[in-house]
Design a protein around this motif. Structure first.
Motif, PDB file in Angstrom:
ATOM      1  N   ILE A  22     -30.715 -26.555 -15.360  1.00 32.74           N
ATOM      2  CA  ILE A  22     -31.482 -26.234 -14.153  1.00 32.74           C
ATOM      3  C   ILE A  22     -32.090 -24.846 -14.276  1.00 32.74           C
ATOM      4  O   ILE A  22     -31.415 -23.885 -14.638  1.00 32.74           O
ATOM      5  N   PRO A  36     -28.005 -22.601 -10.414  1.00 31.22           N
ATOM      6  CA  PRO A  36     -28.398 -23.137 -11.722  1.00 31.22           C
ATOM      7  C   PRO A  36     -27.210 -23.476 -12.615  1.00 31.22           C
ATOM      8  O   PRO A  36     -27.021 -22.902 -13.698  1.00 31.22           O
ATOM      9  N   PHE A  77     -35.484 -29.254 -14.592  1.00 33.81           N
ATOM     10  CA  PHE A  77     -34.107 -29.673 -14.859  1.00 33.81           C
ATOM     11  C   PHE A  77     -34.124 -30.915 -15.744  1.00 33.81           C
ATOM     12  O   PHE A  77     -35.195 -31.472 -16.052  1.00 33.81           O
TER      13      PHE A  77
END
Length: 484
Positions: A337, A375, A404
């Motif tokens: 991410i 993330p 992502f």
């Protein structure tokens, strides 16, 4: 005779009034002119006149008509008293149309005047009118309308009262008279909608057909979301008496029951006609509506694959909807991410993973699997069917959605099945508790098989998982997990 006319020619066309008898006869006494002062010996005569009479059926002045769901279609007509002859002055009648049903589907009352002549002095119809009243529409809003001759074109088009449980039709006259009216009524279930509508079957054991057509604008898509649907309607077969189609195409031929409640999105079409034909042996309910075409909508078709990883790049939009369709239910997680430099404590940007999600007012969404605000890789999750929907939101400061990767693998949750795919998941969920399930993994060519148990949640006293090295339950055991 029940009606007739007796005429003596008359020059002045003057009406001396309308009278109503209290019994089945009237007596008309003609007085010669000399009664009023003519001298005897002069000729006597009767003044010219016209007498019209009509036998009035008192029972025709209002009644209650109820549909009990046994006959289809439900239709008929209502006339003013004495029609086709003129009605009497000072008449007051009321008819009530009813539907004695709890589950009414998308039934509508449609009224149309075949003949109408109710004169009035003023445009608001004073005391000479036909009034139609009903509570109709999704929110049962009151509809009330007075109609008379002063309103030009008032009866030109049919009056449609959607989702009305009952309709009241009142007729009133003062000292003015007219030819009256003849009104046709019909209960049907064909609709045209331009925004949204709630539709459903209705519980009657007779054959009926209904069509709801929703109209989309140039920049709109059409969404159909079922709240419930019978097994017999999921995949229509030729000759099936229970039929549900959209634009004459069968729908919902899905392998997993959860797919039936997923919204169906129809893109780049100007209308969707949902047609339902039934003998009363099936049921459904659904919402049909239009939605604005989203700025960003990505569909990844992976239905020919059993595992994979899909990279989602950042997009220059406020939000983006991503759908991933696989060959079956899947286990998945979100990895790699990258929110960029715009991360905030308000989870913007953010990643939200749903069973399904449709943007609108309000939004339509199903189960939410993940809400990712940091993330870091998510946990593995199991989808409810062969598709997941991801909503990637940008921050308020910069319209760039996060990037992502979606890692996923298809699994199987069907007891007593043989699998030949080179990779996959087998999941035994709560649906198969208290069951004896056997799975066989078999390849056409010689290969070793690597098995990994990802999770185990079987109470030790209730069951166990046995893995054998061979084709039958008598093959050598590799492992046993559980109370044995």
């Amino acid at each position: 005779n029940i009606d007739g006319t007796f005429v003596v020619p008359s020059e002045p066309d003057e009406q001396y009034g309308i009278h109503r008898s209290n019994a089945q006869f009237v007596h008309i006494h003609l007085l010669p002119e000399d009664i009023y002062g003519r001298s005897r010996g002069e000729s006597t005569y009767f003044p010219p006149f016209v007498i019209k009479w009509t036998a009035v059926d008192e029972s025709s002045c209002g009644t209650t008509i109820t549909w009990d769901g046994k006959d289809w279609p439900f239709e008929g007509s209502i006339q003013s008293p004495g029609f086709p002859n003129a009605y009497n002055p000072h008449t007051s009648c009321r008819w009530l149309l009813n539907t004695a049903m709890e589950k009414r589907g998308q039934l509508n009352f449609k009224l149309s005047f075949e003949y109408f002549d109710v004169p009035a002095k003023t445009i608001d119809c004073d005391e000479n009118f036909v009034r139609i009243s009903a509570k109709s529409g999704p929110i049962q809003q009151l509809y009330s309308r007075k109609i008379c001759n002063r309103q030009k074109g008032a009866v030109a088009d049919p009056i449609v009262l959607p989702l009305a449980n009952s309709v009241s039709i009142s007729f009133m006259s003062s000292d003015r008279i007219g030819g009256g009216f003849s009104l046709n009524y019909k209960l049907d279930c064909d609709n045209f909608v331009d925004n949204h509508a709630y539709i459903s079957s209705f519980g009657i054991n007779i054959h009926y057909e209904c069509t709801t057509t929703i109209i989309a604008k140039h920049s709109e898509w059409i969404v159909v979301k079922f709240a419930e649907i019978s097994d017999g309607l999921v995949c229509n077969n030729i000759g099936n008496s229970e039929i549900l189609t959209i634009n004459d195409e069968p729908i919902l031929c899905n392998t997993h029951p959860n797919s039936r409640l997923r919204p169906l999105i129809f893109k780049d079409i100007n209308h969707a006609a949902l047609k339902y034909s039934s003998n009363g042996n099936s049921s459904f309910s659904a919402i049909v509506r239009t939605m604005a075409k989203p700025d960003c909508f990505l569909l990844y078709d992976r239905t020919s694959e059993y595992s994979g990883r899909t990279e989602i790049e950042s997009t220059p939009f406020q939000n983006c909807t991503i759908q991933i369709a696989a060959a079956g239910r899947m286990v998945f997680r979100i990895t790699n991410i990258d929110f960029g430099a715009n991360s905030t404590k308000l989870c913007t940007p953010g990643i939200h993973v749903y069973d399904y999600f449709v943007v609108g007012h309000p939004n339509i969404f199903g189960k939410r699997f993940h809400r990712i605000c940091e993330p870091k890789d998510s946990e593995w999750a199991i989808s409810d069917d062969e598709m997941i929907t991801i909503v990637a939101e940008s921050s308020r400061n910069a319209s760039m959605t996060p990037s992502f990767i979606v890692e996923w693998e298809v699994f199987h949750d069907v007891c007593n099945k043989t699998f030949a795919e080179p990779a996959g998941f087998i999941v035994l969920d709560a649906e198969h508790l208290h069951s004896d399930c056997q799975f066989l993994i078999k390849f056409e060519t010689d290969h070793n098989v690597v098995l990994k148990v990802n999770s185990m949640d079987i109470p030790c006293e209730h069951g166990n998982l046995i893995i054998r090295n061979g084709l039958s339950s008598d093959s050598p055991m590799l492992n046993s997990i559980g109370h044995q």
